[in-house]
Design a protein around this motif. Sequence first.
Motif, PDB file in Angstrom:
ATOM      1  N   TYR A 104       9.083   4.471   5.765  1.00  0.00           N
ATOM      2  CA  TYR A 104       9.668   5.396   4.781  1.00  0.00           C
ATOM      3  C   TYR A 104      11.156   5.096   4.687  1.00  0.00           C
ATOM      4  N   PRO A 105      11.652   4.724   3.514  1.00  0.00           N
ATOM      5  CA  PRO A 105      13.083   4.388   3.391  1.00  0.00           C
ATOM      6  C   PRO A 105      13.978   5.576   3.759  1.00  0.00           C
ATOM      7  N   GLU A 106      14.989   5.291   4.529  1.00  0.00           N
ATOM      8  CA  GLU A 106      15.897   6.340   4.991  1.00  0.00           C
ATOM      9  C   GLU A 106      16.582   7.044   3.823  1.00  0.00           C
ATOM     10  N   PHE A 107      16.968   6.263   2.814  1.00  0.00           N
ATOM     11  CA  PHE A 107      17.607   6.848   1.634  1.00  0.00           C
ATOM     12  C   PHE A 107      16.658   7.847   0.969  1.00  0.00           C
ATOM     13  N   ALA A 108      15.373   7.500   0.885  1.00  0.00           N
ATOM     14  CA  ALA A 108      14.378   8.387   0.270  1.00  0.00           C
ATOM     15  C   ALA A 108      14.228   9.670   1.085  1.00  0.00           C
ATOM     16  N   MET A 109      14.280   9.554   2.388  1.00  0.00           N
ATOM     17  CA  MET A 109      14.200  10.755   3.221  1.00  0.00           C
ATOM     18  C   MET A 109      15.443  11.619   3.037  1.00  0.00           C
ATOM     19  N   ASP A 110      16.609  10.977   3.018  1.00  0.00           N
ATOM     20  CA  ASP A 110      17.862  11.721   2.861  1.00  0.00           C
ATOM     21  C   ASP A 110      17.886  12.524   1.558  1.00  0.00           C
ATOM     22  N   TYR A 111      17.309  11.938   0.498  1.00  0.00           N
ATOM     23  CA  TYR A 111      17.346  12.585  -0.808  1.00  0.00           C
ATOM     24  C   TYR A 111      15.989  13.181  -1.207  1.00  0.00           C
ATOM     25  N   GLU A 112      15.095  13.288  -0.227  1.00  0.00           N
ATOM     26  CA  GLU A 112      13.788  13.931  -0.384  1.00  0.00           C
ATOM     27  C   GLU A 112      12.991  13.374  -1.558  1.00  0.00           C
ATOM     28  N   LEU A 113      12.937  12.041  -1.646  1.00  0.00           N
ATOM     29  CA  LEU A 113      12.131  11.380  -2.670  1.00  0.00           C
ATOM     30  C   LEU A 113      10.719  11.208  -2.137  1.00  0.00           C
ATOM     31  N   GLU A 114       9.756  11.646  -2.906  1.00  0.00           N
ATOM     32  CA  GLU A 114       8.351  11.550  -2.522  1.00  0.00           C
ATOM     33  C   GLU A 114       7.540  11.132  -3.738  1.00  0.00           C
ATOM     34  N   GLY A 115       6.304  10.741  -3.491  1.00  0.00           N
ATOM     35  CA  GLY A 115       5.391  10.459  -4.586  1.00  0.00           C
ATOM     36  C   GLY A 115       4.490   9.280  -4.302  1.00  0.00           C
ATOM     37  N   ARG A 116       3.661   8.984  -5.294  1.00  0.00           N
ATOM     38  CA  ARG A 116       2.697   7.896  -5.185  1.00  0.00           C
ATOM     39  C   ARG A 116       3.185   6.724  -6.016  1.00  0.00           C
ATOM     40  N   VAL A 117       3.097   5.537  -5.434  1.00  0.00           N
ATOM     41  CA  VAL A 117       3.464   4.310  -6.125  1.00  0.00           C
ATOM     42  C   VAL A 117       2.188   3.492  -6.295  1.00  0.00           C
ATOM     43  N   LEU A 118       1.908   3.097  -7.525  1.00  0.00           N
ATOM     44  CA  LEU A 118       0.758   2.248  -7.804  1.00  0.00           C
ATOM     45  C   LEU A 118       1.273   0.825  -7.957  1.00  0.00           C
ATOM     46  N   VAL A 119       0.866  -0.045  -7.041  1.00  0.00           N
ATOM     47  CA  VAL A 119       1.294  -1.439  -7.077  1.00  0.00           C
ATOM     48  C   VAL A 119       0.160  -2.267  -7.662  1.00  0.00           C
ATOM     49  N   GLN A 120       0.440  -2.949  -8.762  1.00  0.00           N
ATOM     50  CA  GLN A 120      -0.534  -3.850  -9.372  1.00  0.00           C
ATOM     51  C   GLN A 120      -0.125  -5.268  -9.006  1.00  0.00           C
ATOM     52  N   PHE A 121      -1.069  -6.007  -8.478  1.00  0.00           N
ATOM     53  CA  PHE A 121      -0.790  -7.373  -8.042  1.00  0.00           C
ATOM     54  C   PHE A 121      -2.072  -8.179  -8.108  1.00  0.00           C
ATOM     55  N   TYR A 122      -1.928  -9.474  -7.945  1.00  0.00           N
ATOM     56  CA  TYR A 122      -3.122 -10.302  -7.851  1.00  0.00           C
ATOM     57  C   TYR A 122      -2.983 -11.249  -6.669  1.00  0.00           C
ATOM     58  N   ILE A 123      -4.128 -11.629  -6.174  1.00  0.00           N
ATOM     59  CA  ILE A 123      -4.174 -12.666  -5.144  1.00  0.00           C
ATOM     60  C   ILE A 123      -4.453 -13.961  -5.897  1.00  0.00           C
ATOM     61  N   ASP A 124      -3.516 -14.893  -5.806  1.00  0.00           N
ATOM     62  CA  ASP A 124      -3.651 -16.119  -6.592  1.00  0.00           C
ATOM     63  C   ASP A 124      -4.664 -17.087  -5.988  1.00  0.00           C
ATOM     64  N   LYS A 125      -4.829 -18.214  -6.632  1.00  0.00           N
ATOM     65  CA  LYS A 125      -5.833 -19.202  -6.220  1.00  0.00           C
ATOM     66  C   LYS A 125      -5.558 -19.779  -4.831  1.00  0.00           C
ATOM     67  N   GLU A 126      -4.327 -19.625  -4.354  1.00  0.00           N
ATOM     68  CA  GLU A 126      -3.974 -20.097  -3.013  1.00  0.00           C
ATOM     69  C   GLU A 126      -4.093 -18.986  -1.974  1.00  0.00           C
ATOM     70  N   GLY A 127      -4.366 -17.750  -2.422  1.00  0.00           N
ATOM     71  CA  GLY A 127      -4.533 -16.630  -1.501  1.00  0.00           C
ATOM     72  C   GLY A 127      -3.269 -15.833  -1.248  1.00  0.00           C
ATOM     73  N   ASN A 128      -2.230 -16.063  -2.055  1.00  0.00           N
ATOM     74  CA  ASN A 128      -0.956 -15.363  -1.876  1.00  0.00           C
ATOM     75  C   ASN A 128      -0.833 -14.187  -2.841  1.00  0.00           C
ATOM     76  N   PRO A 129      -0.213 -13.080  -2.397  1.00  0.00           N
ATOM     77  CA  PRO A 129      -0.034 -11.934  -3.293  1.00  0.00           C
ATOM     78  C   PRO A 129       1.079 -12.208  -4.300  1.00  0.00           C
ATOM     79  N   GLN A 130       0.825 -11.852  -5.552  1.00  0.00           N
ATOM     80  CA  GLN A 130       1.816 -11.976  -6.618  1.00  0.00           C
ATOM     81  C   GLN A 130       1.921 -10.613  -7.295  1.00  0.00           C
TER      82      GLN A 130
END
Length: 181
Positions: A104-130
Amino acid sequence: MSTQERLNELAKTKREYEEIRKKEWDAYLVRVEESQIVKKQKKQADSIEKSKLADNVKKEVGDLPICNNQESPYYVRKNPTTGFEEKITFTDYIRRHVMAKFNYPEFAMDYELEGRVLVQFYIDKEGNPQIKEANGPKNGLILEEEAIRIIKSLPTAIPATCDGKPINIMFAIPITFQMQE
């Protein structure tokens, strides 16, 4: 030093502290605004690119591969008890990975930032996250950055396959940032 002088000194220190916090928050809001502008520009550019490709897509739809045997990405690890290699599904691995790497980022705790983050990514043909994009709550840029850091720290996977050939595959993972009460 008298009690009144100490109270005045404490009040002055409190004002200075609040002023510093306000400057930090204002600087952060500038970063948030810049990030939103970049996201809008990227969406516009993507939209223009998609419209240019629309005619080509209509022609190529018949050429899309149909998989008779599709396999999702996975990881292999050595079982500490048996010594044998075992396959771990991508969904099982990422759940454990997020819990292990979550910070949990310290700055987010200091300023009481909360919520859900939706991360969209793909695993490429080499198996790495993009990373494709991350969307979080209002003013949640720092939470988005942390979620991206977590996904980028994924080790290389055995990539997804379509009839034995490596392919890119999309994922969307929600990561919830919630402070304890």
